[in-house]
Design a protein around this motif. Sequence first.
Motif, mmCIF file in Angstrom:
data_model
loop_
_atom_site.group_PDB
_atom_site.id
_atom_site.type_symbol
_atom_site.label_atom_id
_atom_site.label_comp_id
_atom_site.label_asym_id
_atom_site.label_seq_id
_atom_site.Cartn_x
_atom_site.Cartn_y
_atom_site.Cartn_z
ATOM 1 N N ARG A 78 60.866 -39.840 28.336
ATOM 2 C CA ARG A 78 60.131 -40.724 29.553
ATOM 3 C C ARG A 78 61.352 -41.046 30.895
ATOM 4 N N SER A 79 60.540 -41.258 31.783
ATOM 5 C CA SER A 79 61.974 -41.590 32.621
ATOM 6 C C SER A 79 62.837 -42.539 32.908
ATOM 7 N N ASN A 80 63.858 -42.191 33.161
ATOM 8 C CA ASN A 80 65.589 -43.055 32.895
ATOM 9 C C ASN A 80 66.137 -43.163 31.844
ATOM 10 N N LYS A 103 67.594 -38.326 31.365
ATOM 11 C CA LYS A 103 68.108 -36.332 30.387
ATOM 12 C C LYS A 103 68.722 -35.499 31.826
ATOM 13 N N SER A 104 68.652 -36.158 32.959
ATOM 14 C CA SER A 104 69.302 -35.542 34.271
ATOM 15 C C SER A 104 71.583 -35.461 33.680
ATOM 16 N N SER A 126 69.648 -44.938 38.461
ATOM 17 C CA SER A 126 69.149 -46.047 37.779
ATOM 18 C C SER A 126 67.151 -46.511 37.918
ATOM 19 N N GLY A 138 61.612 -42.140 37.961
ATOM 20 C CA GLY A 138 60.745 -41.485 38.683
ATOM 21 C C GLY A 138 61.842 -40.802 39.276
ATOM 22 N N SER A 147 76.479 -39.607 23.100
ATOM 23 C CA SER A 147 75.521 -40.871 24.325
ATOM 24 C C SER A 147 76.886 -39.795 25.062
ATOM 25 N N VAL A 148 76.333 -39.733 27.015
ATOM 26 C CA VAL A 148 77.458 -39.161 27.476
ATOM 27 C C VAL A 148 78.326 -39.939 27.844
HETATM 28 N N1 LIG Z 1 75.801 -45.678 28.687
HETATM 29 C C1 LIG Z 1 74.815 -44.404 28.606
HETATM 30 N N2 LIG Z 1 74.309 -45.153 29.904
HETATM 31 C C2 LIG Z 1 73.120 -43.781 30.069
HETATM 32 C C3 LIG Z 1 73.408 -42.677 28.831
HETATM 33 N N3 LIG Z 1 72.515 -41.292 29.430
HETATM 34 C C4 LIG Z 1 71.976 -42.276 30.692
HETATM 35 N N4 LIG Z 1 72.729 -43.366 31.030
HETATM 36 C C5 LIG Z 1 72.496 -44.008 32.588
HETATM 37 O O1 LIG Z 1 70.518 -44.052 32.312
HETATM 38 C C6 LIG Z 1 70.369 -44.041 33.783
HETATM 39 C C7 LIG Z 1 68.793 -43.025 33.785
HETATM 40 O O2 LIG Z 1 69.961 -42.508 33.240
HETATM 41 P P1 LIG Z 1 69.352 -40.175 34.183
HETATM 42 O O3 LIG Z 1 69.422 -39.333 33.336
HETATM 43 O O4 LIG Z 1 69.248 -40.549 35.512
HETATM 44 O O5 LIG Z 1 67.964 -40.275 33.005
HETATM 45 P P2 LIG Z 1 67.078 -39.645 33.786
HETATM 46 O O6 LIG Z 1 65.963 -39.558 32.460
HETATM 47 O O7 LIG Z 1 67.077 -38.190 34.380
HETATM 48 O O8 LIG Z 1 65.831 -40.611 34.345
HETATM 49 P P3 LIG Z 1 64.608 -39.405 35.672
HETATM 50 O O9 LIG Z 1 64.941 -38.320 36.202
HETATM 51 O O10 LIG Z 1 64.063 -41.172 36.555
HETATM 52 O O11 LIG Z 1 63.331 -39.478 34.588
HETATM 53 C C8 LIG Z 1 71.364 -43.918 34.544
HETATM 54 O O12 LIG Z 1 71.242 -44.883 34.702
HETATM 55 C C9 LIG Z 1 72.681 -43.202 33.895
HETATM 56 O O13 LIG Z 1 74.153 -43.879 33.992
HETATM 57 C C10 LIG Z 1 74.481 -42.865 27.565
HETATM 58 O O14 LIG Z 1 74.416 -41.851 26.870
HETATM 59 N N5 LIG Z 1 74.777 -44.074 28.103
#
Ligand SMILES: Nc1nc2c(ncn2[C@@H]2O[C@H](COP(=O)(O)OP(=O)(O)OP(=O)(O)O)[C@@H](O)[C@H]2O)c(=O)[nH]1
Length: 208
Positions: free
Chosen positions: A31-33, A36-37, A54, A57, A174-175
């Motif tokens: 799901r979005s957010n 993944k990236s 943050s 989408g 966890s990143v």
């Molecule tokens: N605390 C924490 N935050 C994270 C972690 N992974 C991602 N985030 C946060 O979550 C938010 C979304 O991360 P993205 O990697 O952009 O998520 P995405 O799934 O690619 O989102 P879309 O491209 O919108 O689908 C960002 O603010 C990241 O910094 C993690 O392991 N720990």
Amino acid sequence: MVVNSALFITSAAGLSGCPQSDWPEIAFAGRSNVGKSSLINCLLNRKGLVRTSSTPGRTQLLNFFAINDKLHFVDLPGYGFARAPRPVRERWQPMIHGYLNGRRALRAVVWLLDVRRDPSRDDLDFLDWLEECRIPTIPVVTKVDKVSRNELGRRIKTIATATGLPIEVLTPFSVLNRQGHGEVWELIEAALSAGEQSPDSAAEELAD
Ligand SMILES: Nc1nc2c(ncn2[C@@H]2O[C@H](COP(=O)(O)OP(=O)(O)OP(=O)(O)O)[C@@H](O)[C@H]2O)c(=O)[nH]1
Ligand SMILES: [Mg+2]
């Protein structure tokens, strides 16, 4: 895998825009957010290669990355972002389904779930769909730094029950502290090796 090179190659709006290549491919979905990236950047040890945000989408196309001149990673646009404009949501399904169904180089999908959220209808539909298409799936539970160790055990159990997956196949990630980095790479490498031996790739070799 030691990552010597990782480059963004192209974005595609569907199967026909994907790079013509026989490199094996690993896609990242959820799901979005969900992260993944961020997870891709972490696996590749690159901070800003894949744009993170943050705002849900953000990623709306299939984004291709070349790893070590022999492997593709594909960052898929997330599902379930209710606030995205309707045309964006309506484009998502045929784009993702077309890609997952038709991309011969695809070896596995890394499927991400947020540790703090119960799997949604969209998550469960997506998992059903991966199973129907028989795409090897690597489930990863993201953002585990946001919960305590006790809470993590409880959340993993809840996610396992909701998805019907065994607890052992859910890899916490966890990143922030790179927890799960080695495990996810091992699972990706196992999927790549299994793909090399699949009847599909053997048939392709015979046809060459
Ligand atoms: N605390 C924490 N935050 C994270 C972690 N992974 C991602 N985030 C946060 O979550 C938010 C979304 O991360 P993205 O990697 O952009 O998520 P995405 O799934 O690619 O989102 P879309 O491209 O919108 O689908 C960002 O603010 C990241 O910094 C993690 O392991 N720990
Ligand atoms: Mg993204």
